[in-house]
Design a protein around this motif. Structure first.
Motif, short mmCIF file in Angstrom:
data_model
loop_
_atom_site.label_atom_id
_atom_site.label_comp_id
_atom_site.label_asym_id
_atom_site.label_seq_id
_atom_site.Cartn_x
_atom_site.Cartn_y
_atom_site.Cartn_z
N ASN A 123 5.88 5.89 2.59
CA ASN A 123 6.13 5.43 1.21
C ASN A 123 7.49 4.76 1.03
O ASN A 123 8.13 4.91 -0.02
CB ASN A 123 5.96 6.60 0.23
N VAL A 131 0.27 0.28 -5.50
CA VAL A 131 -0.12 1.57 -6.08
C VAL A 131 -0.69 1.39 -7.49
O VAL A 131 -0.74 2.32 -8.27
CB VAL A 131 1.08 2.54 -6.10
N ALA A 132 -1.15 0.18 -7.79
CA ALA A 132 -1.90 -0.11 -9.03
C ALA A 132 -1.13 0.24 -10.29
O ALA A 132 -1.69 0.80 -11.24
CB ALA A 132 -3.25 0.63 -9.00
N TRP A 173 -9.11 8.70 -3.11
CA TRP A 173 -7.65 8.82 -3.29
C TRP A 173 -6.85 7.80 -2.50
O TRP A 173 -5.70 7.53 -2.81
CB TRP A 173 -7.20 10.23 -2.94
N ASP A 174 -7.43 7.22 -1.42
CA ASP A 174 -6.67 6.27 -0.60
C ASP A 174 -6.72 4.85 -1.16
O ASP A 174 -6.16 3.93 -0.58
CB ASP A 174 -7.17 6.28 0.84
N GLN A 175 -7.41 4.64 -2.30
CA GLN A 175 -7.52 3.32 -2.89
C GLN A 175 -7.14 3.42 -4.38
O GLN A 175 -7.99 3.68 -5.23
CB GLN A 175 -8.96 2.80 -2.75
N PRO A 176 -5.84 3.24 -4.69
CA PRO A 176 -5.37 3.52 -6.06
C PRO A 176 -5.97 2.62 -7.14
O PRO A 176 -6.04 3.02 -8.30
CB PRO A 176 -3.85 3.33 -5.96
N THR A 177 -6.39 1.41 -6.79
CA THR A 177 -6.93 0.52 -7.82
C THR A 177 -8.37 0.86 -8.18
O THR A 177 -8.87 0.40 -9.22
CB THR A 177 -6.90 -0.94 -7.32
N THR A 223 -6.48 0.52 3.30
CA THR A 223 -6.30 1.63 2.37
C THR A 223 -5.05 2.42 2.74
O THR A 223 -4.42 2.18 3.77
CB THR A 223 -7.51 2.56 2.41
N PHE A 238 1.51 5.33 1.37
CA PHE A 238 1.11 4.04 0.82
C PHE A 238 1.75 2.87 1.55
O PHE A 238 1.60 1.73 1.12
CB PHE A 238 1.42 3.98 -0.68
#
Length: 609
Positions: A123, A131-132, A173-177, A223, A238
């Protein structure tokens, strides 16, 4: 209390090796403590010597014990279930299609300016869009097109001048959008192919050469990386989210497990050769999903998959991270489907998983389709337009592809196709660069030598003799510290000098191997010592055998029965005697041709007497 490094504590706990300083100082006279802890905590196996009650116990290292136990479990599992032929099936036909996800070699992510890396602290390279964060927008990084188009050209694809991005919706959870940006309807490349040859690892049933079609190649974002912890805790990094990928989708034209593994290996080699993807499967930069189906060879009708009719119901195995995993997972899923169909069951379309070392695939979820993902054009991204000037430039600067290089190594340098394949595959191409530089260095001192002869000589030493070098102080994975540029601990000049001395019969082959090992160990100690200096120091210069020594050695191996067989016409038996002479010569001074001549003379004398 003093702080001890993990390696020190590991040596204490696992091997009973104690320091003589700090808090362990007063324990050094009690070596029984550590082995006792070791054996209780890790169940160390000890071998008992029944012939002597006082014989010391031999402790098997924990790491070796784990390996032995894994081998035994695998053997037990194989024993429970008969292993089918890995390639040919008499009544069933296997069909495989593969989706390969490769991380592009770029400095930036696909839709943000964040640095493209997976090795830095978690991160630390994350942009707002990654992170959308509400209000953030994707910004297509044009430079990601360069390695993508280069990869597509190397895979013989047609480049679409206009391509578009789509949203593939799913929640995890691995795809924030809540969606992944990919190219589903209008990818940037399509209609390519990969040619596989026998040296690539084809199944014997596929012959010497086959061609596997590529349906399309699309760009998409990766992802986040999930790191699972004890207690059902999942940590997210991320740094990986948004990394630029290409997804290479093949047609379902593969019918043998080893051919599937060969295809993934070949694609990785090609992508590395054109600098499109520099991280392979071993580093997490390339992953494969395989679609597996079986059908009876006499079956008619069936389903459609990728434009091919008549196939059985397919299942998908996700995230295979090694070539062996690709082959083993296909075999396991193929056998599962055949067993189910022969038992009258129905194969469901589903996504399955594979664990290294297991013997069967596991169901993960039902297979999603186009409707489940609710594909839609991404409204925030404009179409990608690729000009002819870019395509032409990348074609002209493509460089030599693996098949072309193998052809050169075989035809000009005299290598076998297998050795040529190994050479370009090792050390990210660094071993091949080292080979070329060694040949060039050798020819500077021997300009009249035949290129093929020099190539075979250098190839044998670069691949096989240097490949066998190892040392406790050297890296286990890369003992010689090979770089992509073709540099290593043993310089090309030193190897060429050693081979020059060998070629001029100033040293024997056995001596040359010993000197090579000395050069290697000197380099590890950072001592600059030439082969000639080592030969002088150890007194290893070749001293040919005298005629009398040849006669005595030949007479010592003569066997009356073999002599009679040779006189009866079995001339090849003389090679056996030559081999015996060479084995008896501890210094490797026997010349095969001279030994043959001496033996022939002695046998002829035996005939006349």
């Amino acid at each position: 209390m003093a702080r001890f490094a993990p390696a020190v504590l590991q040596r204490y706990l696992f091997g009973g090796q104690l320091l003589v300083r700090g808090c362990l100082r007063h324990m050094r006279h009690a070596p029984q403590t550590a082995p006792s802890l070791y054996s209780q905590r890790y169940h160390t196996t000890q071998i008992e010597n029944t012939s002597s009650a006082n014989a010391p116990d031999i402790t098997i290292p924990f790491r070796k014990q784990l390996k032995d136990e894994a081998k035994q479990r695998k053997a037990d599992e194989i024993g429970k279930k008969p292993k089918r032929d890995n390639q040919r099936l008499d009544n069933w036909e296997l069909t495989v299609g593969i989706e390969i996800h490769a991380q592009l070699n770029t400095e930036r992510k696909l839709f943000s300016p964040a640095t493209s890396t997976i090795n830095d602290a978690p991160n630390t390279h994350v942009a707002l869009f990654d992170v959308a964060i509400p209000g953030s927008q994707p910004t297509f990084q044009k430079e990601t097109l360069i390695p993508a188009v280069r990869a597509a050209l190397a895979l013989n694809c047609h480049i679409n001048k206009t391509s578009r991005f789509d949203r593939k919706h799913y929640f995890h959870w691995d795809q924030p959008t809540g969606y992944q940006i990919t190219q589903y309807y209008e990818p940037f490349a399509k209609d390519g192919y990969v040619t596989l040859y026998a040296q690539d690892g084809l199944a014997r049933e596929d012959g010497e050469k086959i061609q596997i079609g590529i349906k399309q190649i699309q760009m998409e974002q990766d992802t986040a990386k999930t790191m699972s912890q004890p207690g059902d805790v999942h940590l997210l990094d991320f740094n990986r989210v948004g990394l630029p990928l290409i997804e290479i989708i093949t047609l379902p034209e593969i019918h043998h497990p080893s051919t599937a593994a060969a295809l993934v290996r070949k694609v990785q080699t090609i992508l590395g050769a054109v600098d499109a993807c520099v991280l392979g499967m071993q580093s997490g930069g390339l992953r494969a999903d395989v679609n597996v189906s079986v059908r009876r060879r006499d079956a008619v009708g069936g389903h459609e998959y990728g434009g091919v009719h008549g196939l059985g119901q397919r299942t998908e195995i996700k995230n295979l991270s090694s070539f062996k995993a690709v082959e083993d997972a296909i075999i396991a899923e193929r056998d599962r489907q055949i067993d189910a169909l022969e038992a009258g069951e129905v194969i469901e379309g589903e996504t399955r998983g594979w664990t290294i070392g297991s013997t069967e695939t596991k169901r993960l979820r039902g297979k999603e389709g186009e409707v489940d993902y609710r594909y839609m054009p991404d409204p925030d991204l404009a179409p990608v337009v690729i000009g002819d000037d870019l395509i032409d430039h990348l074609k002209e600067t493509m460089g030599v592809l693996p098949d072309q290089e193998i052809e050169t190594l075989v035809e000009q340098y005299g290598l076998t196709a297998k050795d040529a394949m190994s050479l370009i595959s090792l050390n990210d191409g660094g071993r091949a660069e080292y080979f070329y530089n060694t040949v060039e260095s050798y020819l500077r001192n021997n300009p009249d030598e035949d290129m093929s002869k020099v190539g075979r000589l250098c190839g044998n030493w670069v691949l096989h003799e240097m490949g066998g070098l190892s040392h406790l102080d050297a890296s286990e994975e890369n003992p010689l510290n090979f770089t992509e540029a073709g540099r290593c601990l043993i310089t090309t000049g030193k190897l060429a000098h050693l081979l020059d001395l060998l070629g001029k019969s100033k040293i024997t082959g056995r001596t040359a191997k010993k000197v090579l090992n000395e050069v290697f160990e000197s380099a590890l100690r950072k001592v600059d010592e030439t082969p000639q200096e080592i030969i002088d120091r150890l007194g290893l210069w070749f001293q040919p055998l005298s005629d009398q020594e040849y006669d005595e050695l030949a007479k010592s191996v003569l066997d009356i029965d073999i002599v009679n067989q040779i006189l009866a016409g079995k001339i090849g038996k003389i090679n056996f005697l030559v081999g015996q002479m060479m084995r008896k010569d501890a210094d490797g001074r026997v010349d095969a041709q001279q030994a043959t001549a001496v033996l022939q003379r002695l046998i002829e004398e035996y005939r006349t007497n």
